[in-house]
Motif scaffolding. Structure first.
Motif, short mmCIF file in Angstrom:
data_model
loop_
_atom_site.label_atom_id
_atom_site.label_comp_id
_atom_site.label_asym_id
_atom_site.label_seq_id
_atom_site.Cartn_x
_atom_site.Cartn_y
_atom_site.Cartn_z
N TRP A 1 0.81 -1.21 0.00
CA TRP A 1 0.00 0.00 0.00
C TRP A 1 0.85 1.28 0.00
N TYR A 2 1.90 1.29 0.83
CA TYR A 2 2.65 2.53 1.08
C TYR A 2 4.07 2.54 0.52
N GLY A 3 4.52 1.45 -0.05
CA GLY A 3 5.86 1.42 -0.62
C GLY A 3 6.89 0.92 0.38
N ALA A 4 8.15 0.98 -0.04
CA ALA A 4 9.27 0.41 0.73
C ALA A 4 9.43 1.04 2.10
N GLN A 5 9.04 2.29 2.26
CA GLN A 5 9.20 2.94 3.56
C GLN A 5 8.43 2.22 4.67
N ALA A 6 7.34 1.55 4.32
CA ALA A 6 6.54 0.84 5.32
C ALA A 6 7.28 -0.38 5.87
N ALA A 7 8.31 -0.84 5.18
CA ALA A 7 9.07 -2.00 5.66
C ALA A 7 9.73 -1.73 7.00
N SER A 8 10.01 -0.47 7.29
CA SER A 8 10.67 -0.14 8.56
C SER A 8 9.67 0.14 9.69
N ILE B 1 -7.69 -3.00 10.16
CA ILE B 1 -9.05 -3.55 10.18
C ILE B 1 -10.08 -2.44 9.97
N LYS B 2 -9.87 -1.31 10.63
CA LYS B 2 -10.76 -0.17 10.46
C LYS B 2 -10.75 0.30 9.00
N MET B 3 -9.57 0.29 8.38
CA MET B 3 -9.46 0.67 6.97
C MET B 3 -10.25 -0.27 6.07
N LEU B 4 -10.13 -1.56 6.32
CA LEU B 4 -10.83 -2.54 5.49
C LEU B 4 -12.34 -2.39 5.60
N VAL B 5 -12.82 -2.10 6.81
CA VAL B 5 -14.26 -1.88 7.01
C VAL B 5 -14.70 -0.66 6.21
N GLU B 6 -13.89 0.41 6.24
CA GLU B 6 -14.23 1.61 5.50
C GLU B 6 -14.22 1.37 3.99
N MET B 7 -13.24 0.60 3.51
CA MET B 7 -13.18 0.28 2.07
C MET B 7 -14.42 -0.48 1.63
N ARG B 8 -14.83 -1.43 2.44
CA ARG B 8 -16.02 -2.23 2.08
C ARG B 8 -17.29 -1.39 2.14
N SER B 9 -17.37 -0.47 3.11
CA SER B 9 -18.53 0.40 3.22
C SER B 9 -18.62 1.32 2.01
N GLU C 1 -16.81 -9.60 -2.87
CA GLU C 1 -15.69 -9.17 -2.06
C GLU C 1 -14.77 -8.15 -2.76
N ARG C 2 -15.10 -7.76 -3.98
CA ARG C 2 -14.25 -6.80 -4.68
C ARG C 2 -14.41 -5.42 -4.05
N VAL C 3 -13.34 -4.63 -4.14
CA VAL C 3 -13.36 -3.26 -3.61
C VAL C 3 -13.00 -2.32 -4.75
N TYR C 4 -13.74 -1.24 -4.88
CA TYR C 4 -13.43 -0.25 -5.91
C TYR C 4 -12.09 0.41 -5.60
N CYS D 1 -12.15 3.60 -3.61
CA CYS D 1 -12.36 3.41 -2.17
C CYS D 1 -11.05 3.04 -1.48
N SER D 2 -10.30 2.12 -2.07
CA SER D 2 -9.05 1.70 -1.44
C SER D 2 -8.02 2.82 -1.46
N HIS D 3 -7.87 3.52 -2.59
CA HIS D 3 -6.88 4.59 -2.67
C HIS D 3 -7.18 5.71 -1.69
N HIS D 4 -8.43 6.09 -1.60
CA HIS D 4 -8.82 7.16 -0.66
C HIS D 4 -8.55 6.74 0.79
N THR D 5 -8.94 5.53 1.13
CA THR D 5 -8.77 5.05 2.50
C THR D 5 -7.29 4.92 2.85
N ILE D 6 -6.50 4.40 1.93
CA ILE D 6 -5.06 4.24 2.18
C ILE D 6 -4.41 5.59 2.42
#
Length: 108
Positions: free
Chosen positions: A19-26, A38-46, A83-86, A89-94
């Protein structure tokens, strides 16, 4: 006491790196980060559920019939628990939760 083991943390980190690139590895994986994800996934599905009811553009011919048919397909998709997500929705939530995840990884 953390509920996640090494494999859970590794899997969570892989998702965040995607989602966030290599920087998230640290970033440090912990239960707070998992709760934010989990909160993000609920928002994406909503968001996706809401977008299922936006009418699609019509073409030539019987526009009312096309609109009705398209709407019925969307309702059936929702009822089948699709179960697909637009992407929107995912880009905005991320984007929206980036700071919260970083703070959670720091224990704040």
């Amino acid at each position: 006491m953390e509920l996640m083991d090494y494999h859970d943390k590794k899997a969570l980190n892989e998702v965040l790196v995607r989602w966030y690139g290599a920087q998230a590895a640290s970033w440090r994986m912990n239960d707070s980060v998992a709760q934010v994800v989990i909160k993000m996934l609920v928002e994406m599905r909503s968001c996706t559920a809401a977008l299922h009811f936006v009418p699609m553009p019509t073409t030539f011919g019987n526009q009312l019939g096309q609109l009705t048919k398209g709407y019925l397909k969307k309702v059936i998709g929702v009822l089948k628990n699709d179960e697909r997500v637009y992407n929107i929705c995912s880009h905005h939530t991320i984007r929206q939760y980036r700071s919260e995840i970083q703070m959670a990884s720091m224990g704040l």
